[in-house]
Motif scaffolding. Structure first.
Motif, PDB file in Angstrom:
ATOM      1  N   LYS A   1       0.852  -1.172   0.000  1.00  0.00           N
ATOM      2  CA  LYS A   1       0.000   0.000   0.000  1.00  0.00           C
ATOM      3  C   LYS A   1       0.898   1.234   0.000  1.00  0.00           C
ATOM      4  O   LYS A   1       1.777   1.365   0.838  1.00  0.00           O
ATOM      5  CB  LYS A   1      -0.904  -0.024   1.237  1.00  0.00           C
TER       6      LYS A   1
ATOM      7  N   GLN B   1      -2.862   5.934  -0.706  1.00  0.00           N
ATOM      8  CA  GLN B   1      -4.194   5.334  -0.751  1.00  0.00           C
ATOM      9  C   GLN B   1      -4.264   4.178  -1.746  1.00  0.00           C
ATOM     10  O   GLN B   1      -5.290   3.549  -1.895  1.00  0.00           O
ATOM     11  CB  GLN B   1      -5.227   6.389  -1.171  1.00  0.00           C
ATOM     12  N   THR B   2      -3.171   3.926  -2.456  1.00  0.00           N
ATOM     13  CA  THR B   2      -3.199   2.952  -3.542  1.00  0.00           C
ATOM     14  C   THR B   2      -2.654   1.601  -3.107  1.00  0.00           C
ATOM     15  O   THR B   2      -1.658   1.544  -2.400  1.00  0.00           O
ATOM     16  CB  THR B   2      -2.296   3.428  -4.695  1.00  0.00           C
ATOM     17  N   SER B   3      -3.306   0.527  -3.550  1.00  0.00           N
ATOM     18  CA  SER B   3      -2.706  -0.799  -3.412  1.00  0.00           C
ATOM     19  C   SER B   3      -2.046  -1.162  -4.724  1.00  0.00           C
ATOM     20  O   SER B   3      -2.623  -0.958  -5.786  1.00  0.00           O
ATOM     21  CB  SER B   3      -3.776  -1.846  -3.099  1.00  0.00           C
TER      22      SER B   3
END
Lengths: 168, 575
Positions: free
Chosen positions: A146, A149-151
């Motif tokens: 992560k 906010q991004t995986s």
């Protein structure tokens, strides 16, 4: 007398180091054999493969380790603290692939060519970014992390190029 | 005419945005790389006509794959008077998205920013100070929610305010530093506990639970597709053709004198004095029946389930789980998505390979898709015809195809020069599929299928009938008899089906019925038909995507493989 003791110490250390070096050498060969398939398919690990294939020369190794450890012992007496600090810092730096799931860290370095760094940076994984590892697939499968906010899912070879400083 | 480019990172909702603005339908899903080609649409805004272009998503303006390349080319060719960029930004992921915004602002084209997925920021506890962001960027910033249409009037009203700000050229480090600064000032994150979606998210991607869930999802999809497909056949399409359509056709048949050239073309041959929908082979009987009562129900079912999988955001997770397997065949995990799309129709599947980074990957993926992945229409026919003999033969055909896919993939990986890049994929959060959009998308795909398939099938049946009358098939059958009978163990007339397979494969399978083949022969024929030459639509798209050289290579591989596998099955399969 002190120089004699230093010399003796040096030889003992040298012997230990030699054994250690042989062991790492064997491990390297093993690692290179195991990752043969992967080395071939990833972008620029060919350079590292040639490192593993270096001729094994015990005499040269003895000579080199002697010099190395002699210098080290000389330095120890001078500044014990600084070298200790250095080693501590080095210990914290690990490949993203070796980070355990759930742990966080700061990206310190991205090895490999411009291509790899560029692709990762476009997705927000850049030097200085704080990342949290979510999971890893078995058998050198992709790693999920992560970033903000991004995986992201990152292939093993690519993730191995990312160096992370672990947060305690 | 003024032009509007919709640009932004992948999976921020550009396609939903496009559908909202123009009213025309494009496929939108919840995974990065749904759009691989630009789509044009037209709309009236403030009394002026605008051309709106849906551009494939890109993370930067230095492309890393073909879909991103399309986006960058589009931008370069659009530097002209009156072009405006609507930069669509995922508000829940501001930091990464702003990097592209800054790059776009350096292009000296007027920009307006849409903070999309605004409703999600509330659920996720993200607070953004829009005025501050607008001041800092120097271009209008409007919060929107494309799925519901919230914020669109404001966006359209502020469209004329779009302008080119004076920005100095950043290096990428400076850009990230600037973004970091501004994010710190305008964005506030509330601390939230794990939501149920996030827990599922972690489970589906975890090594052990992930595979288990994948198996359950695959099984459920299969059950639902069968349930919907068979339900539609048994309760809707079947009764319609038996009760309403048959009497009409019988009357028509009597009117045409129960025979003759026109009768054979329209109604087909009478079998035991009545019409057999599968065997008669007339334009109004078999052609319609095959498409609407055998294939269409499964198409509906398949696209409905695919739509749910796409919109929920499960597919990228599947890509992660499948990465290891796909690396063995010279691809990486993301190639599972084109493969899944190809199970519906090979054409969108092959188009979707554009998200793969290298030419080598696209070649391998396209070849594997056109050989080992039967489209929904073909599958419906295989199940319809082989299913009568039980589940075993159907399973055999699928296993043979899967095995061929795997072996060929391993071989291609060894033999094709180059390497496959590593997987690098953004995993979107799970979302509940927006129901209205899901039905719209399914409907749109079905409509497309009807408009594309029905004319070709009708044409195919027409051509077959005419060629029968001219005895052309006799000639071809004589020519190819050694291969068809000797190698594949099929009656020589089976060549007709294989030739027709070039037009459409579902009709081709239908043509096997009158030959009254044994189960083993049916298996061989189905396998060969699936692998042999791609249908004309796939062929065209292969030519367009690979270029003629690679297309010829792929076609050569297909012909050799299908004959080889067909021969092997013929000689070694014992039933």
């Amino acid at each position: 007398l002190s120089s004699n003791i230093a010399d003796a110490c040096c030889y003992i250390c040298c012997f230990c180091a030699l054994i250690r070096n042989i062991r790492t050498h064997i491990r390297n060969i093993r690692v290179s054999a195991r990752r043969w398939g992967q080395v071939r398919r990833s972008e620029d690990q060919n350079i590292r493969l040639s490192d593993y294939q270096k001729k094994f020369n015990p005499y040269k190794l003895l000579q080199l380790t002697h010099i190395k450890w002699y210098n080290k012992i000389q330095n120890w007496s001078k500044s014990e603290l600084t070298s200790d600090e250095k080693m501590n810092k080095e210990k914290k730096l690990i490949h993203l692939t070796h980070l355990s799931p759930g742990k966080s860290g700061i990206v310190v370095e991205i090895h490999g060519g411009h291509g790899a760094a560029h692709r990762l940076e476009a997705l927000g994984l850049r030097v200085g970014a704080r990342i949290t590892k979510i999971s890893a697939q078995p058998m050198h499968g992709p790693i999920t992390v992560k970033v903000g906010q991004t995986s992201l899912a990152i292939g093993y070879g690519l993730a191995h190029k990312v160096m992370v400083e672990v947060e305690e | 005419m003024k032009k509007i480019l919709l640009m932004g990172n992948p999976n921020v909702g550009k396609s939903v945005f496009f559908s909202r603005l123009t009213g025309s339908q494009v496929i939108a899903s919840n995974y990065p790389g749904t759009t691989v080609e630009f789509t044009r649409g037209y709309t009236m805004i403030n009394g002026e006509e605008y051309e709106i272009i849906d551009v494939p998503g890109t993370y930067t303006l230095s492309p890393t794959c073909k879909a991103e390349d399309v986006a960058c080319q589009m931008l370069k060719s659009s530097v002209e008077e009156g072009t405006v960029i609507i930069n669509i930004v995922d508000a829940t992921n501001l930091e990464r998205n702003l990097s592209l915004t800054l790059e776009l602002m350096e292009q000296s084209i007027p920009v307006i920013v849409a903070l999309n997925m605004w409703d999600d920021t509330k659920h996720k506890g993200i607070h953004i100070n829009v005025e501050e962001l607008e001041k800092w960027l120097g271009v209008p910033v409007v919060p929107t929610t494309a799925v519901t249409g919230e914020g669109f009037p404001q966006l359209i009203a502020r469209l004329p305010e779009a302008r080119t700000p004076k920005v100095r050229h950043h290096t990428s480090e400076e850009r990230w530093k600037d973004i970091g600064d501004i994010i710190g000032r305008i964005q506030r994150l509330e601390h939230r506990h794990h939501t149920i979606f996030e827990t599922i998210q972690d489970l589906t991607i975890h090594a052990k639970t992930g595979l288990l869930i994948a198996a359950v999802v695959a099984y459920l999809s299969f059950i639902i597709i069968r349930f919907i497909g068979e339900g539609l056949i048994n309760y809707l399409a079947g009764p319609f053709f038996e009760v309403l359509w048959l009497p009409f056709l019988m009357k028509l048949s009597a009117l045409l004198g129960s025979g003759g050239f026109l009768h054979d073309i329209l109604v087909g041959k009478l079998i035991n004095g009545s019409i057999d929908y599968v065997q008669s082979f007339g334009v109004l009987s078999t052609a319609l029946y095959v498409e609407f009562a055998m294939v269409l129900p499964y198409i509906v079912a398949f696209y409905f389930v695919l739509g749910i999988l796409e919109d929920s955001g499960y597919l990228p997770r599947l890509a992660v789980l499948m990465d290891n397997l796909m690396h063995r065949v010279g691809l990486h995990g993301f190639a599972i998505i084109p493969t899944l799309l190809a199970f519906g129709c090979n054409v969108p599947g092959i188009l979707a390979t554009r998200v793969l980074e290298s030419k080598r990957e696209r070649f391998i993926a396209s070849t594997l898709i056109s050989i080992g992945v039967p489209c929904a229409a073909l599958q419906a026919m295989i199940i319809g015809i082989l299913g009568k003999h039980g589940g075993g033969p159907v399973l055999t055909v699928y296993s043979i195809l899967a095995l061929t896919w795997l072996v060929l993939g391993l071989l291609l990986n060894r033999l094709t020069p180059g390497f496959s890049p590593e997987l690098l994929l953004e995993i979107p959060p799970y979302r509940f599929p927006p129901v209205a959009l899901l039905f719209k998308k399914t409907w749109w795909r079905i409509k497309q299928f009807i408009f594309e398939a029905v004319p070709v099938v009708t044409l195919g049946v027409l051509v077959v009938n005419i060629l029968y009358h001219l005895n052309v098939f006799e000639f071809i059958a004589g020519l190819t008899a050694p291969v068809i009978s000797g190698l594949l163990g099929l009656p020589r007339e089976a060549i007709i089906a294989i030739v027709i397979g070039f037009l459409r494969k579902d009709v081709a399978v239908g043509m096997l019925v009158p030959l009254s083949l044994s189960v083993k022969q049916l298996i061989v024929a189905c396998v060969v038909l699936s692998m042999f030459f791609p249908c004309i639509a796939t062929f065209t798209i292969l030519l367009k995507e690979l270029g003629w050289k690679d297309m010829l290579k792929a076609t050569g591989i297909m012909i050799v493989t299908s004959l080889l596998v067909g021969g092997l099955v013929n000689f070694f399969l014992r039933i």
